[in-house]
Design a protein around this motif. Structure first.
Motif, mmCIF file in Angstrom:
data_model
loop_
_atom_site.group_PDB
_atom_site.id
_atom_site.type_symbol
_atom_site.label_atom_id
_atom_site.label_comp_id
_atom_site.label_asym_id
_atom_site.label_seq_id
_atom_site.Cartn_x
_atom_site.Cartn_y
_atom_site.Cartn_z
ATOM 1 N N TYR A 258 121.261 -5.479 53.698
ATOM 2 C CA TYR A 258 120.725 -5.529 55.056
ATOM 3 C C TYR A 258 120.851 -4.184 55.757
ATOM 4 O O TYR A 258 121.674 -3.349 55.407
ATOM 5 C CB TYR A 258 121.468 -6.610 55.854
ATOM 6 C CG TYR A 258 121.474 -7.952 55.158
ATOM 7 C CD1 TYR A 258 122.620 -8.418 54.519
ATOM 8 C CD2 TYR A 258 120.318 -8.751 55.113
ATOM 9 C CE1 TYR A 258 122.634 -9.635 53.857
ATOM 10 C CE2 TYR A 258 120.325 -9.963 54.451
ATOM 11 C CZ TYR A 258 121.482 -10.403 53.824
ATOM 12 O OH TYR A 258 121.486 -11.611 53.161
ATOM 13 N N ASP A 259 120.010 -4.008 56.792
ATOM 14 C CA ASP A 259 120.078 -2.751 57.551
ATOM 15 C C ASP A 259 120.984 -2.868 58.775
ATOM 16 O O ASP A 259 121.129 -1.913 59.521
ATOM 17 C CB ASP A 259 118.669 -2.287 57.964
ATOM 18 C CG ASP A 259 118.024 -3.202 59.014
ATOM 19 O OD1 ASP A 259 116.871 -2.937 59.392
ATOM 20 O OD2 ASP A 259 118.657 -4.186 59.441
ATOM 21 N N THR B 68 111.165 -6.446 57.010
ATOM 22 C CA THR B 68 112.000 -5.629 57.890
ATOM 23 C C THR B 68 113.406 -6.175 57.768
ATOM 24 O O THR B 68 113.607 -7.312 57.331
ATOM 25 C CB THR B 68 111.566 -5.713 59.368
ATOM 26 O OG1 THR B 68 111.793 -7.047 59.844
ATOM 27 C CG2 THR B 68 110.106 -5.343 59.552
ATOM 28 N N LYS C 257 117.737 -3.049 53.541
ATOM 29 C CA LYS C 257 118.017 -1.636 53.274
ATOM 30 C C LYS C 257 116.818 -0.999 52.569
ATOM 31 O O LYS C 257 116.421 0.116 52.885
ATOM 32 C CB LYS C 257 119.267 -1.477 52.421
ATOM 33 C CG LYS C 257 119.597 -0.012 52.147
ATOM 34 C CD LYS C 257 120.987 0.173 51.577
ATOM 35 C CE LYS C 257 121.249 1.684 51.363
ATOM 36 N NZ LYS C 257 122.570 1.924 50.744
ATOM 37 N N TRP C 258 116.268 -1.723 51.601
ATOM 38 C CA TRP C 258 115.049 -1.251 50.933
ATOM 39 C C TRP C 258 113.912 -2.206 51.299
ATOM 40 O O TRP C 258 113.747 -3.260 50.660
ATOM 41 C CB TRP C 258 115.254 -1.205 49.419
ATOM 42 C CG TRP C 258 116.215 -0.119 48.991
ATOM 43 C CD1 TRP C 258 115.922 1.212 48.885
ATOM 44 C CD2 TRP C 258 117.594 -0.256 48.633
ATOM 45 N NE1 TRP C 258 117.047 1.903 48.481
ATOM 46 C CE2 TRP C 258 118.082 1.037 48.306
ATOM 47 C CE3 TRP C 258 118.470 -1.345 48.536
ATOM 48 C CZ2 TRP C 258 119.401 1.277 47.911
ATOM 49 C CZ3 TRP C 258 119.782 -1.115 48.130
ATOM 50 C CH2 TRP C 258 120.241 0.177 47.831
ATOM 51 N N ASN C 259 113.183 -1.842 52.351
ATOM 52 C CA ASN C 259 112.092 -2.691 52.806
ATOM 53 C C ASN C 259 110.847 -2.506 51.958
ATOM 54 O O ASN C 259 110.701 -1.520 51.243
ATOM 55 C CB ASN C 259 111.747 -2.388 54.273
ATOM 56 C CG ASN C 259 112.732 -3.030 55.232
ATOM 57 O OD1 ASN C 259 112.993 -4.237 55.144
ATOM 58 N ND2 ASN C 259 113.297 -2.247 56.125
ATOM 59 N N SER D 40 120.667 -4.992 61.333
ATOM 60 C CA SER D 40 120.047 -5.535 62.539
ATOM 61 C C SER D 40 120.323 -7.029 62.722
ATOM 62 O O SER D 40 120.192 -7.561 63.819
ATOM 63 C CB SER D 40 118.536 -5.316 62.496
ATOM 64 O OG SER D 40 117.994 -6.024 61.377
ATOM 65 N N ASN E 45 119.395 -5.904 46.777
ATOM 66 C CA ASN E 45 119.021 -5.337 48.057
ATOM 67 C C ASN E 45 120.146 -5.673 49.038
ATOM 68 O O ASN E 45 121.093 -6.393 48.689
ATOM 69 C CB ASN E 45 117.682 -5.924 48.513
ATOM 70 C CG ASN E 45 116.891 -4.969 49.407
ATOM 71 O OD1 ASN E 45 117.473 -4.148 50.122
ATOM 72 N ND2 ASN E 45 115.581 -5.085 49.378
#
Lengths: 190, 243
Positions: A168-169, A145, A148-150, A171, A166
């Motif tokens: 981060y999203d 989790t 960006k690409w989990n 969070s 990759n």
């Protein structure tokens, strides 16, 4: 050279290795300054690995509480030596219980052991990219989790899928669950 | 079946190998000039074009790639413009599931087939320095390459070369005079349970190589000029190139 007060400020506790790289005048300088010079000639292990062994001994001798061992260098130059640095992270589990991170320029690597991991990536010093590299063997069940690409119970393996570039999203937290050792790598902001 | 080759042959002035050249986004080594002249096809992956453009200032027209491909998040607009105007094919490969390098190899293989070229090796410059994730991505591409092209691929940057040995027996000639001091065998993707070598200072005899067990680094040669490697799983060969 710097002024003598500056010189005194950067004296290592010890210098170890097979000494095929250290310049004689450098070795002499630090010996005279009282740094312990420890020869580790064993050609079956790298200077880095042997240095960690000695470090762990001193941590125990001094009964220190240590959260992490920060290593500078090891991720550039000769390709075989980059791989040797990664190899040392695998061997380190038998050398010290202390987690080890390796940092050079904008890259950091850290070996995630099988299990669940939670990493805070909100220091403000994180760069743009990150990745999960299944060095040594495929990881059959990886779930993440915060990226960006989990991954969701996916397999990571050379020839199948390796997570590079990759990011981060947003969070601020990344979790990784893996069934085999998995190398985490991330960018450090300049 | 034993596969015999000379990894550093493309670097020899007298080399007769037929090869294609791929330029990745890392500082360009001096050998690019020699490699460029004898290559059958030349391509840049995204920011590799920046490197070519900057390194060849003053003589750019002599170093025009057949194509430049990538998602173009690295190539500078003026660089892309320059090569487009000069007639280089500019091919956008936006797929984010594969690296620019991988996609460049796919296009290269297409062109090799279209032109019906006999190619002995694909020489890649760059990919072994800088961002750690991208170094690993270069290695990963070598694994994927078996499904993209039958042509062997070597990656070179500064003093390092890497080449992925497929399961089986391999014979490498290391007597070009361009070999540096060190070499190694890296079981990157999985443990290799049965590895046997000759020609190295520290040979393996049906040994296991694996991260956490044994990885062969800082190895060197026994002076015979030939190295043989037998492996049961893909095994990454790496060696030094003399300055």
């Amino acid at each position: 050279m710097c002024s003598s007060s500056l010189e005194q400020s950067f004296l290592p506790e010890f210098i170890s290795g097979d000494f095929d790289s250290i310049r004689p005048e450098v070795k002499e300088y630090y010996a005279v300054k009282g740094c312990e010079i420890i020869s580790t000639p064993d050609q079956d292990h790298t200077d880095f690995t042997k240095c960690l062994e000695l470090l762990q001994k001193k941590i125990e001798e001094k009964d220190l509480q240590v959260d992490v061992i920060v290593t500078l260098g090891g991720l550039g130059g000769r390709f075989d030596q980059i791989m040797a640095s990664v190899s040392t992270l695998f061997q380190a589990t038998c050398i010290t219980p202390v987690p080890i991170i390796i940092i050079q320029e904008e890259s950091l690597i850290y070996l995630l052991q099988p299990g669940k991991h939670k990493m805070h990536v909100d220091t403000g010093m994180e760069g743009d990219w990150c990745g999960l590299i299944p060095v040594g063997q495929s990881c059959n069940h990886v779930t993440t989790t915060g990226l960006k690409w989990n991954l969701t119970n996916n397999m990571l393996g050379f020839g199948t899928l390796v997570s590079t570039s990759n990011t981060y999203d947003g969070s601020g937290v990344v979790t990784v669950e893996t069934d085999h050792p998995l190398l985490w790598t991330m960018a450090i902001k300049n | 079946m034993e596969h015999a080759f000379t990894p550093l042959e493309p670097l020899l002035p007298t080399g007769k190998l037929k090869y294609c050249l791929v330029v990745l986004n890392q500082p360009l080594d001096k050998c690019v000039r020699h490699l460029w002249s004898k290559a059958l096809l030349r391509a840049c992956a995204d920011g590799g074009a920046n490197r070519l453009y900057d390194t060849m200032e003053g003589e750019r027209e002599s170093f025009l790639p057949e194509f430049i491909s990538g998602d173009f998040d690295s190539i500078r607009p003026e660089v892309k413009e320059y090569y487009a105007v000069k007639g280089c094919e500019i091919i956008s490969t936006p797929d984010q599931d594969h690296t620019d390098f991988t996609k460049c190899l796919e296009l290269l293989q297409k062109k090799i087939e279209e032109k019906d070229l006999q190619v002995d090796v694909i020489v890649t410059l760059g990919g072994l320095g800088g961002r750690f994730d991208q170094i690993m991505a270069s290695v990963s591409t070598l694994f994927q390459a078996t499904c993209i092209t039958p042509v062997p691929i070597i990656i070179i940057q500064e003093e390092s070369l890497i080449y992925l040995l497929q399961p089986g027996k391999h014979k490498m000639h290391v007597d070009t005079g361009m070999e540096g001091d060190w070499c190694g065998l890296i079981p990157v993707g999985q443990s290799c349970n049965h590895v046997t070598t000759t020609g190295l200072k520290w040979n393996l005899t049906n040994n296991m190589l694996g991260f956490g067990t044994l990885v062969s680094t800082s190895n060197t040669y026994d002076g015979s000029g030939v190295v043989t490697v037998e492996t049961d799983h893909p095994l990454l060969w790496t060696m030094a190139i003399k300055n």
